[in-house]
Motif scaffolding. Structure first.
Motif, PDB file in Angstrom:
ATOM      1  N   MET A   1       4.564  -4.305 -29.301  1.00 59.49           N
ATOM      2  CA  MET A   1       4.689  -3.770 -27.944  1.00 59.49           C
ATOM      3  C   MET A   1       3.353  -3.953 -27.214  1.00 59.49           C
ATOM      4  SD  MET A   1       5.609   0.086 -26.646  1.00 59.49           S
ATOM      5  CE  MET A   1       7.247  -0.019 -27.344  1.00 59.49           C
ATOM      6  N   GLY A   2       3.400  -4.532 -26.001  1.00 58.81           N
ATOM      7  CA  GLY A   2       2.183  -4.755 -25.234  1.00 58.81           C
ATOM      8  C   GLY A   2       1.627  -3.453 -24.686  1.00 58.81           C
ATOM      9  N   VAL A   3       0.334  -3.458 -24.461  1.00 64.29           N
ATOM     10  CA  VAL A   3      -0.339  -2.289 -23.888  1.00 64.29           C
ATOM     11  C   VAL A   3      -0.313  -2.409 -22.374  1.00 64.29           C
ATOM     12  CG1 VAL A   3      -2.501  -1.013 -23.744  1.00 64.29           C
ATOM     13  CG2 VAL A   3      -1.812  -2.074 -25.905  1.00 64.29           C
ATOM     14  N   ARG A   4       0.163  -1.378 -21.719  1.00 66.14           N
ATOM     15  CA  ARG A   4       0.248  -1.382 -20.256  1.00 66.14           C
ATOM     16  C   ARG A   4      -0.847  -0.495 -19.690  1.00 66.14           C
ATOM     17  NH1 ARG A   4       4.004  -2.603 -16.321  1.00 66.14           N
ATOM     18  NH2 ARG A   4       3.888  -1.371 -14.406  1.00 66.14           N
ATOM     19  N   LEU A   5      -1.584  -1.044 -18.740  1.00 69.27           N
ATOM     20  CA  LEU A   5      -2.648  -0.279 -18.116  1.00 69.27           C
ATOM     21  C   LEU A   5      -2.069   0.874 -17.302  1.00 69.27           C
ATOM     22  CD1 LEU A   5      -4.865  -3.238 -16.829  1.00 69.27           C
ATOM     23  CD2 LEU A   5      -5.381  -1.713 -18.748  1.00 69.27           C
ATOM     24  N   PRO A   6      -2.752   1.997 -17.268  1.00 72.71           N
ATOM     25  CA  PRO A   6      -2.262   3.122 -16.460  1.00 72.71           C
ATOM     26  C   PRO A   6      -2.193   2.742 -14.988  1.00 72.71           C
ATOM     27  CG  PRO A   6      -4.514   3.503 -17.199  1.00 72.71           C
ATOM     28  CD  PRO A   6      -4.021   2.304 -17.943  1.00 72.71           C
ATOM     29  N   SER A   7      -1.123   3.114 -14.345  1.00 76.73           N
ATOM     30  CA  SER A   7      -0.925   2.762 -12.935  1.00 76.73           C
ATOM     31  C   SER A   7       0.070   3.713 -12.311  1.00 76.73           C
ATOM     32  CB  SER A   7      -0.417   1.313 -12.812  1.00 76.73           C
ATOM     33  OG  SER A   7       0.848   1.173 -13.441  1.00 76.73           O
ATOM     34  N   TRP A   8       0.206   3.612 -11.034  1.00 81.93           N
ATOM     35  CA  TRP A   8       1.258   4.368 -10.349  1.00 81.93           C
ATOM     36  C   TRP A   8       2.004   3.431  -9.407  1.00 81.93           C
ATOM     37  CZ3 TRP A   8      -3.953   5.008  -9.326  1.00 81.93           C
ATOM     38  CH2 TRP A   8      -4.376   4.742  -8.034  1.00 81.93           C
ATOM     39  N   SER A   9       3.224   3.794  -9.093  1.00 77.09           N
ATOM     40  CA  SER A   9       4.119   2.918  -8.337  1.00 77.09           C
ATOM     41  C   SER A   9       3.777   2.902  -6.855  1.00 77.09           C
ATOM     42  CB  SER A   9       5.575   3.370  -8.513  1.00 77.09           C
ATOM     43  OG  SER A   9       5.947   3.338  -9.869  1.00 77.09           O
ATOM     44  N   TYR A  10       4.127   1.790  -6.229  1.00 76.48           N
ATOM     45  CA  TYR A  10       4.034   1.704  -4.771  1.00 76.48           C
ATOM     46  C   TYR A  10       5.049   2.675  -4.162  1.00 76.48           C
ATOM     47  CZ  TYR A  10       1.097  -2.528  -4.694  1.00 76.48           C
ATOM     48  OH  TYR A  10       0.066  -3.416  -4.814  1.00 76.48           O
ATOM     49  N   SER A  11       4.660   3.298  -3.075  1.00 80.06           N
ATOM     50  CA  SER A  11       5.587   4.205  -2.403  1.00 80.06           C
ATOM     51  C   SER A  11       6.619   3.398  -1.624  1.00 80.06           C
ATOM     52  CB  SER A  11       4.825   5.123  -1.441  1.00 80.06           C
ATOM     53  OG  SER A  11       4.207   4.357  -0.407  1.00 80.06           O
ATOM     54  N   PRO A  12       7.785   3.961  -1.368  1.00 81.51           N
ATOM     55  CA  PRO A  12       8.782   3.250  -0.561  1.00 81.51           C
ATOM     56  C   PRO A  12       8.291   3.100   0.880  1.00 81.51           C
ATOM     57  CG  PRO A  12       9.470   5.515  -0.965  1.00 81.51           C
ATOM     58  CD  PRO A  12       8.267   5.270  -1.827  1.00 81.51           C
ATOM     59  N   PRO A  13       8.765   2.091   1.611  1.00 79.49           N
ATOM     60  CA  PRO A  13       8.327   1.876   2.999  1.00 79.49           C
ATOM     61  C   PRO A  13       8.626   3.081   3.882  1.00 79.49           C
ATOM     62  CG  PRO A  13       9.588   0.001   2.175  1.00 79.49           C
ATOM     63  CD  PRO A  13       9.752   1.097   1.178  1.00 79.49           C
ATOM     64  N   TYR A  14       7.696   3.369   4.774  1.00 74.58           N
ATOM     65  CA  TYR A  14       7.927   4.439   5.755  1.00 74.58           C
ATOM     66  C   TYR A  14       7.098   4.133   6.999  1.00 74.58           C
ATOM     67  CZ  TYR A  14       3.456   6.386   4.084  1.00 74.58           C
ATOM     68  OH  TYR A  14       2.150   6.561   3.728  1.00 74.58           O
ATOM     69  N   SER A  15       7.398   4.817   8.081  1.00 77.19           N
ATOM     70  CA  SER A  15       6.702   4.596   9.349  1.00 77.19           C
ATOM     71  C   SER A  15       5.401   5.386   9.359  1.00 77.19           C
ATOM     72  CB  SER A  15       7.592   5.020  10.525  1.00 77.19           C
ATOM     73  OG  SER A  15       8.754   4.231  10.565  1.00 77.19           O
ATOM     74  N   GLY A  16       4.307   4.698   9.631  1.00 79.48           N
ATOM     75  CA  GLY A  16       3.013   5.347   9.640  1.00 79.48           C
ATOM     76  C   GLY A  16       2.605   5.815  11.021  1.00 79.48           C
ATOM     77  N   TYR A  17       1.360   6.226  11.118  1.00 82.61           N
ATOM     78  CA  TYR A  17       0.833   6.815  12.346  1.00 82.61           C
ATOM     79  C   TYR A  17       0.895   5.849  13.517  1.00 82.61           C
ATOM     80  CZ  TYR A  17      -2.481   9.130  15.472  1.00 82.61           C
ATOM     81  OH  TYR A  17      -3.078   9.729  16.559  1.00 82.61           O
ATOM     82  N   TRP A  18       0.672   4.542  13.262  1.00 81.57           N
ATOM     83  CA  TRP A  18       0.575   3.567  14.346  1.00 81.57           C
ATOM     84  C   TRP A  18       1.904   2.863  14.606  1.00 81.57           C
ATOM     85  CZ3 TRP A  18      -3.832   4.306  16.706  1.00 81.57           C
ATOM     86  CH2 TRP A  18      -4.942   4.751  15.965  1.00 81.57           C
TER      87      TRP A  18
END
Length: 325
Positions: A1-18
């Motif tokens: 089993m390969g070693v996976r670096l710790p990470s977190w997922s991209y958030s789903p698209p949403y409308s930002g401030y601009w």
């Protein structure tokens, strides 16, 4: 089993401030995945390279008395980075114009510095008028057309012309003028030269040859860095869908490594800085002041700068000093 670096997922698209996006182009980096206040966070923050190097260049120009045109060029370089920062943060059309047109204006300024050197005041005025007219024409036509490809082609042509002219001046104006000065010196003083004076003359010949050699190394290094950024940017454009998929597979923060447009900012920012430093040094040599200024470039991993020779003592690493002294 390969070693996976710790990470977190991209958030789903949403409308930002601009939101909404009004620019005519949107890059491969996904929008608003890290913060609601920056549409493209990596493309935004990588412009800080321009800001950092601009202030470094401005400080160097003020401290060491370089020609004013290069001080103004570094201010334009700062404007490019600031405009690009605001554009990628907001993806608004007015900020896109600030980003892209500042690139055109700064390049026109450098074309003026390159083509007007040693020319008459009337020639300089005519050239300035022509470049201002060209810049206005590009601005108006681009605003009418709103096609980023037009801007990219115009910027590419202006940059290529400027670079080709600068290399021509270095090789076919600087080198013959140095030889001519040396030949005149020997012609008029050969009979009265002492052995020590002849040794000084030979040392000057060697110095001038090595200066030109190092100039070529400097500009070709900068050009290679710049073109590497262009290549990465093209890969980012062509393989955008694949890169987005791989980024999400890697997760954050590792996906940031695959943000090609961010690498474009970093590499072209450094490449453009090299060009400005090369231009400063070339101008001093053309003015016959190569004994008054030195290139400080300890290694390929450091950023070069031009300083008054009295400040260079103890700064230049021995291997570089041998090349340019």
């Amino acid at each position: 089993m390969g070693v996976r670096l710790p990470s977190w997922s991209y958030s789903p698209p949403y409308s930002g401030y601009w939101h909404p996006v009004t620019s005519t182009i949107n890059w491969c980096e996904e929008d608003y995945y890290a913060t609601p206040y920056a549409a493209e966070i990596v493309n935004t923050l990588t412009n800080l390279m321009f800001v950092l190097l601009a202030f470094k260049g401005i400080r160097n120009c003020r401290r060491h008395g370089h020609d004013t045109v290069f001080l103004v060029a570094f201010v334009g370089y700062l404007l490019v980075g600031t405009g690009s920062f605001l554009f990628h943060a907001t993806l608004k059309y007015p900020m896109q114009l600030v980003d892209e047109l500042s690139m055109i204006y700064t390049t026109c300024l450098m074309n003026y510095a390159t083509f007007s050197y040693s020319k008459s005041r009337q020639y300089g005025f005519t050239l300035a008028l022509a470049l201002v007219s060209l810049a206005i024409s590009i601005t108006l036509y681009y605003h009418y057309l709103q096609d980023p490809a037009f801007h990219q082609v115009a910027y590419g042509i202006l940059t290529a012309v400027m670079l080709a002219r600068s290399m021509y001046v270095m090789e076919f104006s600087l080198r013959p003028s140095l030889r001519k000065n040396e030949e005149n010196f020997e012609l008029h003083h050969k009979k009265s030269m002492t052995a020590d004076q002849k040794e000084v003359s030979r040392s000057d010949d060697l110095r001038n040859a090595k200066i030109l050699s190092t100039m070529w190394i400097l500009i070709l290094t900068g050009l290679s860095i710049f073109l590497s950024g262009f290549g990465v940017w093209q890969i980012d454009n062509i393989f955008c869908s694949n890169l987005r998929h791989w980024r999400r597979e890697l997760g954050l923060p590792w996906g940031i490594i695959l943000e090609g447009h961010g690498w474009w900012h970093l590499l072209t920012g450094i490449g453009a800085y090299y060009y400005l430093i090369w231009g400063i040094w070339l101008r001093h040599c053309l003015n016959g002041r190569q004994d008054e200024y030195s290139l400080v470039w300890p290694s390929m991993l450091s950023l070069p700068k031009i300083v008054r020779s009295k400040y260079a003592s103890g700064i230049i690493a021995p291997n570089i000093a041998k090349k340019i002294r």
